[in-house]
Write a protein that holds these residues in place. Structure first.
Motif, PDB file in Angstrom:
ATOM      1  N   TYR A 251     -21.699  15.305  63.385  1.00 22.04           N
ATOM      2  CA  TYR A 251     -21.665  14.062  64.410  1.00 22.04           C
ATOM      3  C   TYR A 251     -20.574  13.385  64.190  1.00 22.04           C
ATOM      4  O   TYR A 251     -20.491  12.534  64.900  1.00 22.04           O
ATOM      5  CB  TYR A 251     -22.925  13.468  62.764  1.00 22.04           C
TER       6      TYR A 251
ATOM      7  N   ASP B  64     -29.782  11.328  59.453  1.00 27.07           N
ATOM      8  CA  ASP B  64     -30.699  13.244  59.204  1.00 27.07           C
ATOM      9  C   ASP B  64     -31.334  12.974  58.315  1.00 27.07           C
ATOM     10  O   ASP B  64     -31.075  12.541  56.865  1.00 27.07           O
ATOM     11  CB  ASP B  64     -29.419  13.514  59.175  1.00 27.07           C
TER      12      ASP B  64
ATOM     13  N   ALA C 245     -25.704   8.426  62.915  1.00 22.60           N
ATOM     14  CA  ALA C 245     -26.685   9.258  62.434  1.00 22.60           C
ATOM     15  C   ALA C 245     -27.287   8.826  61.433  1.00 22.60           C
ATOM     16  O   ALA C 245     -26.625   9.185  60.731  1.00 22.60           O
ATOM     17  CB  ALA C 245     -25.757  10.755  63.300  1.00 22.60           C
TER      18      ALA C 245
ATOM     19  N   GLY D 109     -30.406  11.464  70.194  1.00 28.31           N
ATOM     20  CA  GLY D 109     -31.085  12.469  68.544  1.00 28.31           C
ATOM     21  C   GLY D 109     -32.403  12.753  69.459  1.00 28.31           C
ATOM     22  O   GLY D 109     -33.486  12.503  69.385  1.00 28.31           O
TER      23      GLY D 109
ATOM     24  N   SER E  88     -33.312  13.268  64.359  1.00 33.60           N
ATOM     25  CA  SER E  88     -32.341  12.767  63.630  1.00 33.60           C
ATOM     26  C   SER E  88     -32.193  11.057  64.244  1.00 33.60           C
ATOM     27  O   SER E  88     -33.050  11.038  65.601  1.00 33.60           O
ATOM     28  CB  SER E  88     -30.552  13.135  63.953  1.00 33.60           C
TER      29      SER E  88
END
Length: 214
Positions: free
Chosen positions: A183, A151, A149, A127, A130
């Motif tokens: 994602y 974010d 993930a 990432g 993220s």
């Protein structure tokens, strides 16, 4: 519990990743995080078999099979991401603490209400804006824990990204391809969709993510 095995899952998939790393250990294959360095620095550094982290997580939850196999090969990648303290002991964080450490108190505070649900988390490379996080709060038929993930680009959110460390490692090594945008693209994958759904049901009541509004 006897766990199902297949070349696309668990230890067998981790073995394929290890073979690819052994073929080219200096390759920068961690997606949009080249600053994470090569997957293996210099020679692999296996976790000692008698290390506390070789048995269970601090919560008492068992290590997923793919992690056991990976640590028997190398611990450097995860050590660089803050998984271990002195004496090879795991150093987990709650989701809120990890988010504060990575995003600062402003954005990080949005994730604090989820800390009770995500009480044992570990940062993974990957990432840009993220972050990738393994959390031990859900387990699938292969004994694997999900990777999420985090974010903060628009609305802060946590979204299921991989059904296990095995698939995370394979994706970043180019062995598995996540088709489609978003994602949670693997939710539509024939091989990994059922595992994604298992975690989604356990963590998000069937959804694949949740907004974090503090």
């Amino acid at each position: 519990m006897d766990l199902p095995t297949a070349a696309a899952h668990g230890v067998a998939l981790a073995e394929r990743v290890i073979a690819s790393v052994e073929a080219d250990p200096s390759r920068l294959d961690l997606g949009p995080s080249p600053w994470a360095g090569p997957r293996v620095s210099a020679a692999p550094a296996p976790l000692p078999a008698d290390a506390p982290a070789a048995a269970v997580f601090p919560s008492g939850r068992p290590l997923p099979p793919s992690l056991r196999r990976w640590l028997a090969f190398d611990s450097g990648l995860l050590r660089r991401s803050g998984w271990f303290g002195p004496g090879h002991r795991f150093t987990p964080r709650t989701l809120g603490r990890l988010a504060r450490d990575e995003f600062g108190d402003g954005w990080g505070a949005c994730f604090e209400p989820l800390s009770a649900r995500f009480d044992e988390c570990f940062l993974l490379p990957g990432g840009s804006d993220s972050r990738r996080v393994l959390a031990t709060n859900s387990v699938d038929a292969y004994g694997e824990y999900p990777v999420f993930a985090l974010d903060v680009d628009d609305l802060p959110c946590v979204e299921l990204m991989y059904p296990g460390l095995d698939v995370y490692l394979a994706d970043t090594a180019g062995i598995v391809t996540r088709g489609g945008p978003g994602y949670s693209a693997l939710a539509d994958d024939p091989a990994y969709g059922p595992r994604m759904l298992t975690h989604a049901r356990q963590v998000f009541a069937g959804a694949f993510g949740e907004e974090c509004l503090g």
